[in-house]
Every structure is written in structure tokens, then in C-alpha cells.
Design a protein around this motif. Sequence first.
Motif, PDB file in Angstrom:
ATOM      1  N   VAL B 192       0.271  -1.120   0.485  1.00 15.09           N
ATOM      2  CA  VAL B 192      -0.210   0.147   0.495  1.00 15.09           C
ATOM      3  C   VAL B 192       0.995   1.172  -0.400  1.00 15.09           C
ATOM      4  O   VAL B 192       0.522   2.259  -1.219  1.00 15.09           O
ATOM      5  CB  VAL B 192      -1.071  -0.352   1.314  1.00 15.09           C
ATOM      6  CG1 VAL B 192      -2.126   1.196   1.161  1.00 15.09           C
ATOM      7  CG2 VAL B 192      -1.601  -1.385   1.308  1.00 15.09           C
ATOM      8  N   ILE B 193       2.148   1.306   0.856  1.00  9.89           N
ATOM      9  CA  ILE B 193       2.969   2.111   1.245  1.00  9.89           C
ATOM     10  C   ILE B 193       3.003   2.545  -0.513  1.00  9.89           C
ATOM     11  O   ILE B 193       3.761   3.770  -1.085  1.00  9.89           O
ATOM     12  CB  ILE B 193       3.945   2.694   2.103  1.00  9.89           C
ATOM     13  CG1 ILE B 193       3.507   1.942   3.625  1.00  9.89           C
ATOM     14  CG2 ILE B 193       4.737   3.169   2.014  1.00  9.89           C
ATOM     15  CD1 ILE B 193       4.552   1.587   4.094  1.00  9.89           C
ATOM     16  N   VAL B 194       3.498   2.215  -1.312  1.00  3.78           N
ATOM     17  CA  VAL B 194       4.550   1.961  -2.248  1.00  3.78           C
ATOM     18  C   VAL B 194       3.634   2.759  -3.508  1.00  3.78           C
ATOM     19  O   VAL B 194       4.176   3.471  -4.884  1.00  3.78           O
ATOM     20  CB  VAL B 194       5.031   0.616  -2.646  1.00  3.78           C
ATOM     21  CG1 VAL B 194       5.967   0.491  -2.236  1.00  3.78           C
ATOM     22  CG2 VAL B 194       4.455  -0.240  -3.297  1.00  3.78           C
ATOM     23  N   THR B 195       2.177   2.786  -3.531  1.00  4.37           N
ATOM     24  CA  THR B 195       1.102   3.352  -4.229  1.00  4.37           C
ATOM     25  C   THR B 195       1.028   4.971  -3.987  1.00  4.37           C
ATOM     26  O   THR B 195      -0.132   5.685  -4.283  1.00  4.37           O
ATOM     27  CB  THR B 195      -0.314   2.320  -3.930  1.00  4.37           C
ATOM     28  OG1 THR B 195      -0.804   2.193  -2.764  1.00  4.37           O
ATOM     29  CG2 THR B 195      -0.019   0.722  -4.526  1.00  4.37           C
ATOM     30  N   ARG B 196       1.336   5.357  -2.174  1.00  2.00           N
ATOM     31  CA  ARG B 196       1.408   6.421  -2.148  1.00  2.00           C
ATOM     32  C   ARG B 196       2.276   7.464  -1.802  1.00  2.00           C
ATOM     33  O   ARG B 196       2.279   8.322  -1.308  1.00  2.00           O
ATOM     34  CB  ARG B 196       0.229   6.547   0.022  1.00  2.00           C
ATOM     35  CG  ARG B 196      -0.085   5.210  -0.281  1.00  2.00           C
ATOM     36  CD  ARG B 196      -1.515   5.684   1.479  1.00  2.00           C
ATOM     37  NE  ARG B 196      -3.075   5.126   1.115  1.00  2.00           N
ATOM     38  CZ  ARG B 196      -3.530   4.483   1.105  1.00  2.00           C
ATOM     39  NH1 ARG B 196      -3.112   4.150   2.661  1.00  2.00           N
ATOM     40  NH2 ARG B 196      -4.346   3.536   0.795  1.00  2.00           N
ATOM     41  N   ALA B 197       2.929   7.418  -3.127  1.00  2.00           N
ATOM     42  CA  ALA B 197       4.025   8.606  -3.810  1.00  2.00           C
ATOM     43  C   ALA B 197       4.135   9.354  -3.364  1.00  2.00           C
ATOM     44  O   ALA B 197       4.666  10.359  -2.910  1.00  2.00           O
ATOM     45  CB  ALA B 197       4.845   7.616  -4.569  1.00  2.00           C
ATOM     46  N   ALA B 198       2.572  10.556  -3.515  1.00  6.21           N
ATOM     47  CA  ALA B 198       2.245  11.892  -3.638  1.00  6.21           C
ATOM     48  C   ALA B 198       1.825  11.876  -2.407  1.00  6.21           C
ATOM     49  O   ALA B 198       3.265  12.758  -2.129  1.00  6.21           O
ATOM     50  CB  ALA B 198       0.973  11.970  -4.828  1.00  6.21           C
ATOM     51  N   GLU B 199       0.987  11.464  -1.313  1.00  8.05           N
ATOM     52  CA  GLU B 199       0.881  11.922   0.276  1.00  8.05           C
ATOM     53  C   GLU B 199       2.647  11.317   0.767  1.00  8.05           C
ATOM     54  O   GLU B 199       2.803  12.805   1.061  1.00  8.05           O
ATOM     55  CB  GLU B 199       0.164  10.499   0.740  1.00  8.05           C
ATOM     56  CG  GLU B 199      -1.507  10.712   0.577  1.00  8.05           C
ATOM     57  CD  GLU B 199      -1.747   9.302  -1.319  1.00  8.05           C
ATOM     58  OE1 GLU B 199      -0.789   9.869  -1.699  1.00  8.05           O
ATOM     59  OE2 GLU B 199      -2.755   8.787  -0.752  1.00  8.05           O
ATOM     60  N   ILE B 200       3.739  10.697   0.533  1.00  4.27           N
ATOM     61  CA  ILE B 200       4.498  10.546   0.748  1.00  4.27           C
ATOM     62  C   ILE B 200       5.197  12.043   0.759  1.00  4.27           C
ATOM     63  O   ILE B 200       6.303  12.350   1.541  1.00  4.27           O
ATOM     64  CB  ILE B 200       5.699   9.432   0.557  1.00  4.27           C
ATOM     65  CG1 ILE B 200       4.439   8.265   1.346  1.00  4.27           C
ATOM     66  CG2 ILE B 200       6.249   8.902   1.158  1.00  4.27           C
ATOM     67  CD1 ILE B 200       4.798   6.550   0.597  1.00  4.27           C
ATOM     68  N   GLN B 201       5.487  12.475  -0.670  1.00  5.70           N
ATOM     69  CA  GLN B 201       6.727  13.323  -0.683  1.00  5.70           C
ATOM     70  C   GLN B 201       5.977  14.666  -0.225  1.00  5.70           C
ATOM     71  O   GLN B 201       6.902  15.126  -0.196  1.00  5.70           O
ATOM     72  CB  GLN B 201       6.399  13.147  -2.323  1.00  5.70           C
ATOM     73  CG  GLN B 201       7.354  11.560  -2.353  1.00  5.70           C
ATOM     74  CD  GLN B 201       7.516  11.314  -4.282  1.00  5.70           C
ATOM     75  OE1 GLN B 201       7.471  12.135  -4.997  1.00  5.70           O
ATOM     76  NE2 GLN B 201       7.788  10.908  -4.984  1.00  5.70           N
TER      77      GLN B 201
END
Lengths: 108, 928
Positions: B192-201
Motif C-alpha cells: 500500500v505504501i508504494v502506491t502513496r508516493a504523492a502523499e509521502i512526498q
Amino acid sequence: MEMLFATAIGALTFTGVYLMLRLRSFPMILGLTFLSYAVNLFLFAAGRLTPDAAPIVGTTDAPADPLPQALVLTAIVISFGMTAVIVMMSLGARLEGGDDRVDGQDAP
Amino acid sequence: MSPALIAALPFLGALLPALAARAGRNAAALAAGAVSLAAFLGLMSHAPAVLSGTAVTARLDWVPALGLSASFRLDGLAFLFAGLILGIGLLIILYARFYLSEKEPLGRFLTSLLMFQGAMTGIVLSDNILMLLIFWELTSLTSFLLIGWSQDRPESRQGARMALAVTGGGGLALIAGMLILGQIAGSNDISVIVTRAAEIQASPLCLPALILILIGAFTKSAQFPFHFWLPHAMAAPTPVSAYLHSATMVKAGLYLMARLWPAFSGTPEWTVIVTATGLATILIAAKIAFFQTDLKALLAYSTVSHLGLITFLLGLGTPAAATAAMLHILAHASFKAALFMLAGIVDHAAHTRDLRRLGGLARAMPLTFALAAIASLSMAGIPPLNGFLSKEAMLTEAALSGPLVAAVATLAALFSVAYSLRFLAHAFLGQPRAQLDHPRDPGPGLWAAPAVLVAIVLASGLAPMATFGPLVDAAASATTGTAIHAHLTLWHGLQAPALYLSLAAFGAGLMTLGAWPRLAALWAATPRPDAKALFDIALAGLTATARRLTRALQGGGLPRALAIATATLLAAGTWAFLSAPHAPGTRALLPLQAAPAAVWAVLMAATLATAALHRDRLLALLLTGITGLLLAAAFAWTSAPDLALTQVAVEVVAILLMLLALNFLPRRTPAESAPPRRLRDLALAAAAALGTGSLAYALMTRDAAFAPISSFHWAQSKPGAGGTNAVNTIIVDFRGFDTYGEIIVLGIAALILFALAESLLSSRTATARLAALDTGPNSGDPHPTMTAVALRFLLPVALTVALYLFLRGHNLPGGGFVAGLVTAIALLLQYLASGYVRSDARRRFDSHAFIAAGVLIATATGAAALGFGLPFLTSGYTYVHLPGLEQFELATAALFDLGVFFCVLGAVLLSIATISRLAQQTREREPG
């Protein structure tokens, strides 16, 4: 009555902490005993005070909270086991080390 | 096979080789090999699905609310790594079987190796970050065991410690980073984490998380400036170096970077930090590698350099670079593991790994030379071997990133050519530089494993698309999240810049090797920082600080440590109190009553008197007993008959125990502490008293914030557990598992006491002191006949009371705890009245047996529920009607209570009888 329980818990804690800070093993063991009293009474009081309502089904409709009682009951028995081990350790320290100090210093 | 089982198999099988080692070294190796092979085949069974782009998952939720779940995910990237770990693991087991000498415990070695293998497999198959972190730490710990394998050699121990300090320290940073990442992404699942690049960045915490994670990855993968631990870890046996330090563990950091590639890659921070670190590592390590004189050290620095190369490729952030990284991971694992094993073979045959002494081994060891030639030419990046493929891919990517990067990469490739050829030339060609003891090629047991790897090097170089192609595609697709079809070929055409960079590097590399004598002299003359010395200084500083801090807090004395602990608790409590609003309680208070108030007054007096008069120990003990009994009265008044009974019974045995102990301790406590210290202790005690007292008051004058869960116990006591005494049903039924644990603890406490006494009685100092003790004047008649006879009559009565208390316990106050205590008191009274010798002679049962019986009965009762398909300790009950008797109830909980009874009885009897034995000892030694 709540105030009486609270002051009793305070007094038991006082003696417990004071004796645990002494330099010899026996007062420390007594201090631990007093601290156990204080903790047990505190846990018990967490169920709030309800006289004449022993949690026996059929004798009352608004029973005292049985859960703290069950916890404290086992705690009382376990604290005996703990005290026994510490007593034995203090005997061991006295017989092996020659004195009953617990502060790491040699007896004068 | 479920991915979970693939990761679990090496752990489950880890004990097998140690056990099988009794049947010989082959049995141990076969057992370990069978476990690895099973896991490998399990992995391969997923090959068709994974290579076609599907991920295989297995999930077991534990505490979903906390994001705790055992979730495994096998995709292309995980498949590539797991294949390396398990496949090369198999070869290593074979190699280790023949490499380790007869004297070394192969079984234990393979057990550590399998645990490491499981931890590594766990890292790459975990989809949950918390689980990944645990496996990550496990690899640090197991690798510590493996690096420090030769415990008698200091460099081995120091190397292991350094590796643990660096990778373990990095692991701590990683834990922090991953937890932050999980918080930002709102999930602990990596998929799941790898699909949330936008939120993370977008998050302000992105950079701290990235840096912390990279510290973890860089330390594990020995990237500059954390690279120094890897060469020191070469003190490990060669199979470990080949496995951990070329093929697997050092690639865990790379795996992590590849895994999180979709989340971070492309951000400027990622690109700058990762590519710069990678480039610096490639260049620095390649240069150092060239100047090494130890075969394994050369390979270690070359590994660091190659890891830097992969880091660099991952840092570039383009799918093509990530694909090249996957290719190089495969290529490097194959040729480097083979080279390590071959270095081990040379070490065995020539009894040295020093390049200044080796030389001319090609004639003596033609087979080893042939294998080493292919592997090291691949490392140098010579066509048609697989190292050429990945180096070309790297140079292509470097050329795209600008002339500076291309120049650095080419320089690194130059050194890479130079050290690879130096490895080959200085060890195998020319004349021996020292008298060697007739080196020969080893048996097939040793050369088989590197030969397999060299075959892979050749095959994948000649036919890359047929061998590595699908694997690289699947891994690169899984890494980047886009479908990738790499075109792997040896010949990219004349217009490819990588070709010219490669040629330049090759030519210059050859010249560098030619200039070896002059360069070596220059190298020897240049001062360099010694990483180990710096590390040792830093570590010594840390240790000294930690020691000073510990000594300040825990200077060996109990009072000081307790005072600090009390003060800390008080500070925390004060802070909590001051940082929240307060309002008086609203619960209706109970009116003051005369009788309880009188009890209160005595209790207060006894308590405070104990503190005041504690120097007279006997008096203090009596006051303690009085306090305990008054406490029982307080319990009785507030509707806790069970507690009152237990408190009275425990008080009796506890006071008895301390009274016995007082025999061996001074009667008085000397006045030792100075007035300021006493004042400090009084202040601490008063503050603690104020804290607990007011907290208790605040609690009692408020209603519970939530409905207490005990309403359930109350409502279900009769229908659910078949008893009307809610306290007892909680103890033996609802919370039976807690009680089960508690009686076991009690039993263990009694056994500890017994063991302590045993060791005391066998110690010369202690028995001498015991004999010399002045136990004070004895009474004229220690066992008066009156008491003895009276108490003998009391025994059956007391036992009947205990039985009564036990039987009614489920419905009315009583139960196993109280019954056990009453029985114990009844028996102890016999000891008191009739003396230890007489009573002990009439003892039919051992107290140890009581404890064991208690635990066994409780366990059997609990386990019986499993037989009915119910959870452990589920109770059942039924009503029985016998003619002539009232209808009564039979509950399995009563059986459990019987276990409690026996355990309590045994523990109390054993404790007191043990201390009496000490007393017996003094009496026996008394003259006359």
C-alpha cells in the motif's frame, strides 16, 4: 470513608517508600511488604467502595466490582512468593557476604 | 507453498542440522540442504505466476487496529532475492560441508546459517513493515553469530562486534524511518505504501523518513561512509563471506531501496543522496580494493564497490537504471560468491591468502584457475560474461547523466578492471613469491558449488535473454511498478557510448595493473585514516559514557537506585498532573462510620509506627502483621470476603517466613544514615504518599469513565461459569489463563528459593557463617507438649475447614487459593509445635510434587477443553443429582481450582520448610 481509604493508602505508601530506602535488607523487605499493601488497597479501591454488596450472585443486585477483587486476590498470593524470594536472597547475601547492607558499601 | 511457509521453513528446520550432527557431518549437511531445497522448490512452484507478473500473497491479521499482521507478498523483486538467498544458500551448505574442518561443529554452523537464511527470506517476503524490521534485526543478530564464528580469534570477535554495531545501529535508524513512513502513508503494508508516493512526498516528514531509512540501507549494504565494517567482517569463515557478504545480507539494503523505489525515487533528495553515495562508494572502494594484499579483503572492497554501483543505479530513478540494477544484482551475486569460494579454496590449498606470497597457482591448480579466470573476468566486465552486460548498462546510464558522472563511473570501471586482473594475475600467474606447501586442486565437494555459479556466469553472458531475461523483467517491473521488457545483449552497436567508456576503462585498467609496483609504493607512503581505529575510539567513548551514566544511576547500591526511580516517578506524575485540567469528583461519598474509622485509626498508627520504630526489627515485624490483618478487616468491610480470607492467610505465612528469616539477621537495624539523607527519604516518601493517596481519592470520588467490563463477569457468572461467587469464577474461569500463569510463577518462586538455599548450603563460607551465628537464647522447652498435642488435634479440623473452603469456593467466599493457604498453615503449625525433625519425618509428600501436581492438574484441565475443540481452559459444568443429597454442580473449573490449591500449598510449604532447613543447619552444628 473515601478519605479514610485514601489516607490509609498514602500512609502505607509512606512507610513502604521510606523503609525501602533504608540501607539494610530487613527494613527493605518490610518496606516492600508495605508497598504491596498500598498497591493492593489502591487496586481494590479502583473498584470504588461498596459496603454490604459482596459479589455473590443472588445476594445482591448492585454488587461490588468483582474484577479488582480477583486481581488483588492473586496479587496478594504472588506478593507472598516475591517476598519469600527476596527474603531468601537477603539471607544469602548475609551468609555469603557477611552483612545485610543493600547499598553496596561494606559494613563499618 | 505459501510464501509464509517459505520464510518459516529455514527457521523451522534450523534445529535439524544441529540434531543430525550426531549422525555425522554428511547428515547435518543433508538435513540443512533438505530444508533449503524444500524452501527453494516451494519458491520455484510460484515461478510461472510471479514471472508473468502476478504477486502471491499470504496474510494473517493479528492486531489489525495497530497495523500488526503477518503478511507476505511474493512478487518479481521478492522472487529474485529469495531465489538468490535460497539458491546460493544451497550451494553454500554444500561448500561449507567440505570447507569447515573436522574439528569445527558443522551442525551448529548450519543452524546459524539456516536462521540467517530464514531471516533474509523473511525480509524479502514481508509485506508488513513491522515484520520486515524484525527480520532485518534478525539478520544483524544471526550474522553476528556467523562472523564471530571463530570465537577464539580476537579479530573475529571484533569484526562481529563492529558489524553488529554498524548494521544494528543502522537498523535502529531504519525502525524510526519505517515507522514514520508507515504513519505518513497511513498503512503498514508495503504494497500500500508504494502506491502513496504523492502523499509521502508531500509530507514534511518525508525527508527525515528518507534519511533514516537510507541510513539503515547504507549501513547494511556497506555504503560510504559506513563501508568499513564489511572488510573486517571477512574474519568470518569463507562460506559466510560468500553467502552474507557478497550474495545476500549486504544486498538487503539494496532490496529495501528497490522496494521503496516507487515511493521516493525521482525526488531531488533521493536522487542526490543515493546517486552521490553510490558514486562515492564505487570509486573509493574500487581504489582501495586495488591495493589490498589479502584475497578476501580485495574481494570485500570490490563488493562494496559493486554495491555502490547498484545503489547508484537505483538512485538515478529511471526505469532503465532500475532494470540495470536488477541485472547487476544477479550478475554480481553469481560471480562474487564464486570468487569468494575460490579464494577459500586457495586459502585451503596454499595456507595463505596473501597476494604478496601467492603466485603461479595456475599450473598447480588448473581447475581452480579456470573457474577463477571466468569469474574474475566477469567482475572486470569482459565480454561475453554477465559482468560485461551489467557494466555496459551502468555505463550507459552514467553517460546519460552527464560528463562528470560518466567520468567517475569510467574511473571506477578502470579500477574494477585493475583489481579483477590483479586478483587473477598475482594469485595464479607468474612465479610463486613464497615457498608454498604443494597446493593442489580440491575434491569436487569444494569446487562443485563455485563451478555451478561459474556455469551461470557463462550461460547468462552468452544467452542473457534466455537466462536472466524473465527474472530481470519481473523484478524490474515489480520495483518500478511499470511493465518492463529489457533487451539484454552483449552488442549494442558502435554508436553506444558505453562501448567506448568500457574500452577506455579496460585499456587504462591494464596500464594501472602494469604500474602496480610504483602505485603500491605510493599507496604505502600515503597516510590514510584507519576506520577501525576511529571506530574503536568512538566505541570506547560511548562505552565509557554509558558506564559513567550507569554508575551514577545504579552505583551498586539499592537505596540510591530506588530513590532515583521514586523521584523519576514523582516527576512524571507531577508533570501529568500539571498538564491537565482538574475538577473535583462528583461521586456521592459514603458517610463516615464509627467501627471502620476505629480500624483506620489503628491501621494508621501501626503503619506510621513501623516507619518510626523500624530499628527494632521484631517490633516492626509485629506492627507489619497488625497492619496486614487490619487490611483484611478493610477488605471485609468493603464487600470483599475472598480478599479478607486470603489476606489473613497470606499474612500468617508471610510473617512466619520473615520471623524465621530474622533468626539469621541482626535483631536491630543500626542508625547509619545521616540526618540530611533521612530528611531526603522522608520527603520522597511523603511526596509518594501524597501522590498515591490523592490519586486514590480522585479515583474513588469519580465514577468510572467507561462501564466496567466486570458487568459481563457478573451477568455471566452463573449462566456462563456455573458459580455464584463472581470473584472465584473470574479467577478460575473468565481469567483462568492469568491464574494459570500466576500459579506457575508462584511455583517457580518457591523453586528459586529452594535452589538458592541449596547453593547456600553447599557454600563453605555460608555454612561457616551459619554455624557461627548467634541465634540468641532458646526457650527452655522448644516444643511444649501442650501445644504439640493441641495442634495435633487441630490438624484434622483445619484440614476439614480447608476442604470446606475449597468446595464452596465456586459459589461462596473460598476457593483454591484460600484452601491451599489454610492447609499450608495447618501443616506448618505442626512443624512449629512438634519440631522440624519430627514433622519432616512424618511428611508423606514432597512439596515439589505438590507444585508439579498443581501445575499439571491445571494444565490437564485446560488442555481437556482442546479435546472438545474449545480454546484452552474453556470450562464446562453440569448438575448432578444423587439420591439422598441435594442437587449439586460439577464444574471443570473446580478441577482447575484443585490445581491452584496444590500449587499454592506446595509453594508455601516449600518456601517455609526451606528456610527452616537453614535453621536446622545451625542447630545441628551447635555444640552439644
